[in-house]
Write a protein that holds these residues in place. Structure first.
Motif, PDB file in Angstrom:
ATOM      1  N   SER A 126      40.524  37.155  51.678  1.00 51.72           N
ATOM      2  CA  SER A 126      40.920  37.863  50.795  1.00 51.72           C
ATOM      3  C   SER A 126      42.493  37.141  49.837  1.00 51.72           C
ATOM      4  N   LYS A 127      42.595  37.345  48.832  1.00 50.00           N
ATOM      5  CA  LYS A 127      43.849  36.986  48.618  1.00 50.00           C
ATOM      6  C   LYS A 127      44.929  37.139  49.274  1.00 50.00           C
ATOM      7  N   SER A 128      45.273  38.198  49.617  1.00 48.75           N
ATOM      8  CA  SER A 128      46.525  38.014  50.403  1.00 48.75           C
ATOM      9  C   SER A 128      46.230  37.188  51.545  1.00 48.75           C
ATOM     10  N   LEU A 129      45.060  37.114  52.665  1.00 54.73           N
ATOM     11  CA  LEU A 129      44.923  35.700  52.905  1.00 54.73           C
ATOM     12  C   LEU A 129      45.582  34.552  53.463  1.00 54.73           C
ATOM     13  N   ASN A 130      44.930  34.577  51.497  1.00 58.69           N
ATOM     14  CA  ASN A 130      44.708  32.827  51.286  1.00 58.69           C
ATOM     15  C   ASN A 130      44.180  31.572  51.636  1.00 58.69           C
ATOM     16  N   ASN A 131      42.736  32.633  52.247  1.00 60.01           N
ATOM     17  CA  ASN A 131      41.237  31.869  52.534  1.00 60.01           C
ATOM     18  C   ASN A 131      39.881  32.138  52.062  1.00 60.01           C
ATOM     19  N   ALA A 132      40.067  32.488  50.169  1.00 60.92           N
ATOM     20  CA  ALA A 132      39.553  32.278  49.855  1.00 60.92           C
ATOM     21  C   ALA A 132      39.135  31.095  48.524  1.00 60.92           C
ATOM     22  N   ILE A 133      37.793  31.353  47.975  1.00 61.79           N
ATOM     23  CA  ILE A 133      37.010  30.173  46.888  1.00 61.79           C
ATOM     24  C   ILE A 133      37.139  31.085  46.059  1.00 61.79           C
ATOM     25  N   TYR A 134      37.594  30.467  45.415  1.00 60.77           N
ATOM     26  CA  TYR A 134      37.668  31.652  43.848  1.00 60.77           C
ATOM     27  C   TYR A 134      36.166  30.541  42.767  1.00 60.77           C
ATOM     28  N   LEU A 135      36.142  31.746  41.906  1.00 64.99           N
ATOM     29  CA  LEU A 135      34.611  31.126  41.250  1.00 64.99           C
ATOM     30  C   LEU A 135      34.962  30.286  40.355  1.00 64.99           C
ATOM     31  N   SER A 136      36.168  30.231  40.098  1.00 64.88           N
ATOM     32  CA  SER A 136      37.142  29.543  38.864  1.00 64.88           C
ATOM     33  C   SER A 136      37.481  28.404  39.551  1.00 64.88           C
ATOM     34  N   GLU A 137      37.109  27.977  40.062  1.00 66.78           N
ATOM     35  CA  GLU A 137      37.794  27.019  41.040  1.00 66.78           C
ATOM     36  C   GLU A 137      37.040  25.965  40.908  1.00 66.78           C
ATOM     37  N   THR A 138      37.584  24.464  40.637  1.00 68.69           N
ATOM     38  CA  THR A 138      37.062  23.240  39.863  1.00 68.69           C
ATOM     39  C   THR A 138      36.437  22.620  41.614  1.00 68.69           C
ATOM     40  N   ASP A 139      35.741  21.199  41.539  1.00 73.03           N
ATOM     41  CA  ASP A 139      34.966  21.311  42.628  1.00 73.03           C
ATOM     42  C   ASP A 139      36.134  20.488  43.488  1.00 73.03           C
ATOM     43  N   ALA A 140      37.378  19.670  42.978  1.00 66.92           N
ATOM     44  CA  ALA A 140      38.162  19.165  43.955  1.00 66.92           C
ATOM     45  C   ALA A 140      39.223  20.162  44.387  1.00 66.92           C
ATOM     46  N   GLU A 141      39.110  21.892  44.098  1.00 71.94           N
ATOM     47  CA  GLU A 141      40.333  22.773  44.271  1.00 71.94           C
ATOM     48  C   GLU A 141      39.182  22.939  45.371  1.00 71.94           C
ATOM     49  N   ILE A 142      37.933  23.028  45.790  1.00 79.31           N
ATOM     50  CA  ILE A 142      37.406  24.429  46.693  1.00 79.31           C
ATOM     51  C   ILE A 142      37.166  22.498  47.815  1.00 79.31           C
TER      52      ILE A 142
END
Ligand code: TRP
Length: 513
Positions: A367-383
């Motif tokens: 979840s977003k509030s736990l700051n432990n999510a991988i978003y569909l809109s993220e780049t490979d580097a961000e992931i």
């Protein structure tokens, strides 16, 4: 009753159908020349969507849209029930979520005659019928059925409602104990990120309360009880920096209470107890201080579902009680005002097989509030920046230690993202390990965790790359995206007005005909 048995009973509730049952209904409707069965799904628009949403619902929606007449509701009003103080995030979120839908492959209705083959994307706040129906349905819903609704209860607790308020005696912060308290604070905060930041003083109070409430140790949780007498009646009173102990817990020996506390906190349920206390101290709010809108959101959700006369609502098990409530509303409305006519359609929860994804940090929920999510809109580097430091089997310290895939969170991702479950992943073509090979490489220490994570990220890219392409296309056409929402919402309003007219006339409120 064991857990699986309980689950089965839940799934047997009359409100639930499986994918197979739904497909049978659909085939029957088609054979009889009736229109497609209708599905309504929705998301609160509180931020961009992540891969947990993808495996939990989005990918199923994409599959369902070719079988059912689909309405996808962007529930911005429902989002306000928990975010009323941050309305500014909604606008941004509506756009982000719409892009996420397009990225996943939702085929949007863009206007014109509607043959039920394209998904209507609807902005909830722009459908006045939903608000009107909510008021009428509210007449039929006893407060008790909201307070007792399991979904509401769980959610209320997450927001601090209904947890007992506690008052602790004033505690003086003692410098002597500061390092111990700091250590406990760091530990609890690292484990329970949802608690957010608390002051050291909060922890002094919580620890005092922890002792005061006489949280006894269970005999079976102690490996050795030789030194600790269990008939305890413990008090720890901080008095001007000195701890005064009462009771016989510490009377026998010279034990340092902080060491004992440290040991106690090795027991998971003790850590949870301390978490509860901190939650109570920080957020303890009485049930009755919940807002009317928050408590009533299931009524509004019943309006979301019934305004289009949805037959099926794909949900996870946590939302089933809301569908049950909706069916209750429909039943009451039809029997109160319908005079044998079915004014409203009773929906079923469509409970498909869904993957649950833990947070990348190993927390049970992504979840977003736990700051432990991988978003569909993220780049490979961000992931990669999130996956690389993610915890794995804690016992695998050195590269040559054999690993235990069954306890590793990264392996649980491999179990969800692989060729068997995802058409977009072809292990041979990607030159990555299959899920069996992952397990083998881990158990046999044939590779390190970093390599294992690289394979996972390649698989994630394989799924996200086509989404990135579709997203990029739509990002170039913001006006078209806006038009998709307008068209879907306009189509929804046609249905909403028809339903409202039926409802008003059943209630003898058709004054101006
Ligand atoms: N309550 C759903 C959630 O939190 C979102 C939602 C709003 C919804 N309205 C709905 C889901 C109607 C299904 C049907 O995710």
């Amino acid at each position: 009753m064991d857990a699986p048995e309980q689950k089965r009973q839940k799934a047997d509730s009359g409100a639930v159908v499986t994918e197979e049952q739904a497909a049978e209904f659909a085939a029957k409707a088609q054979a009889e020349g009736r229109p497609r069965l209708r599905i309504l799904t929705g998301d609160r628009t509180t931020g961009k969507l992540h891969i947990g949403h993808y495996v939990g619902s989005l990918k199923h929606r994409v599959k369902y849209q070719s079988l059912y007449d689909t309405f996808v509701l962007m529930a911005d009003v429902q989002a306000l029930t928990t975010h009323y103080d941050r309305p500014e995030i909604l606008k941004q979120s509506v756009r982000e979520v719409a892009l996420d839908y397009m990225a996943c492959g939702i085929e949007p209705y863009t206007g014109g005659p509607d043959d039920g083959t394209k998904a209507k994307i609807v902005v909830q706040s722009m459908v006045p019928a939903i608000a009107d129906l909510t008021v009428y349905y509210g007449l039929l819903v006893p407060v008790r059925s909201l307070i007792d609704n399991p979904t509401v209860k769980t959610e209320a607790q997450q927001h601090g409602f209904g947890i007992k308020q506690i008052k602790v005696p004033k505690v003086l912060v003692s410098e002597t104990y500061r390092p111990f308290v700091e250590k406990i604070k760091a530990r609890v905060e690292a484990e329970f990120k949802e608690l957010g930041e608390s002051s050291l003083h909060d922890y002094y109070e919580a620890i005092t309360e922890f002792w005061n409430q006489k949280y006894l140790i269970k005999q079976e949780d102690l490996e050795s009880d030789a030194e600790i007498r269990l008939s305890i009646d413990v008090f720890l009173v901080m008095d001007e920096g000195n701890a005064i102990y009462k009771g016989d817990f510490f009377a026998s020996g010279q034990m340092n209470p902080w060491e004992i506390l440290g040991d106690l906190l090795n027991l998971p349920y003790k850590r949870k107890t301390l978490r509860e206390i901190i939650l109570q101290l920080k957020h303890g709010r009485d049930f009755t201080s919940m807002t009317y809108g928050f408590l009533g959101y299931p009524v509004s959700q019943a309006a979301d579902i019934t305004f289009v006369g949805a037959h099926l609502v794909p949900v996870g098990p946590d939302q089933v009680p809301l569908i049950e409530l909706c069916r209750e509303v429909v039943h009451r409305f039809n029997s109160q005002y319908g005079k044998k006519k079915r004014v409203l359609t009773s929906p079923y929860a469509l409970l498909g097989v869904r993957e649950a994804l833990q947070g990348i940090d190993g927390n049970a929920k992504m979840s977003k509030s736990l700051n432990n999510a991988i978003y569909l809109s993220e780049t490979d580097a961000e992931i990669w920046a999130k996956v690389k430091p993610a915890p794995t089997d804690p016992q695998r310290v050195r590269r040559e230690d054999p690993g235990r895939p069954e306890v590793c969170n990264i392996f649980s991702y491999h179990k969800v993202f692989n060729g068997e479950k995802e058409a977009g992943i072809d292990e041979a073509a990607l030159n990555v390990a299959t899920v069996e090979e992952v397990a083998e490489n881990c158990r046999g220490a044939k590779w390190g965790c970093v390599e294992c994570k690289q394979h996972l990220c390649k698989k994630l890219s394989a799924i996200l790359d086509p989404m990135r392409e579709r997203r990029a296309e739509w990002e170039k056409r913001p006006d078209d995206l806006q038009d998709v929402l307008k068209a879907g919402t306009a189509r929804a309003n046609e249905e909403g007005e028809k339903t409202l007219e039926r409802v008003r006339s059943a209630m003898h409120m058709d004054y101006f005909r």
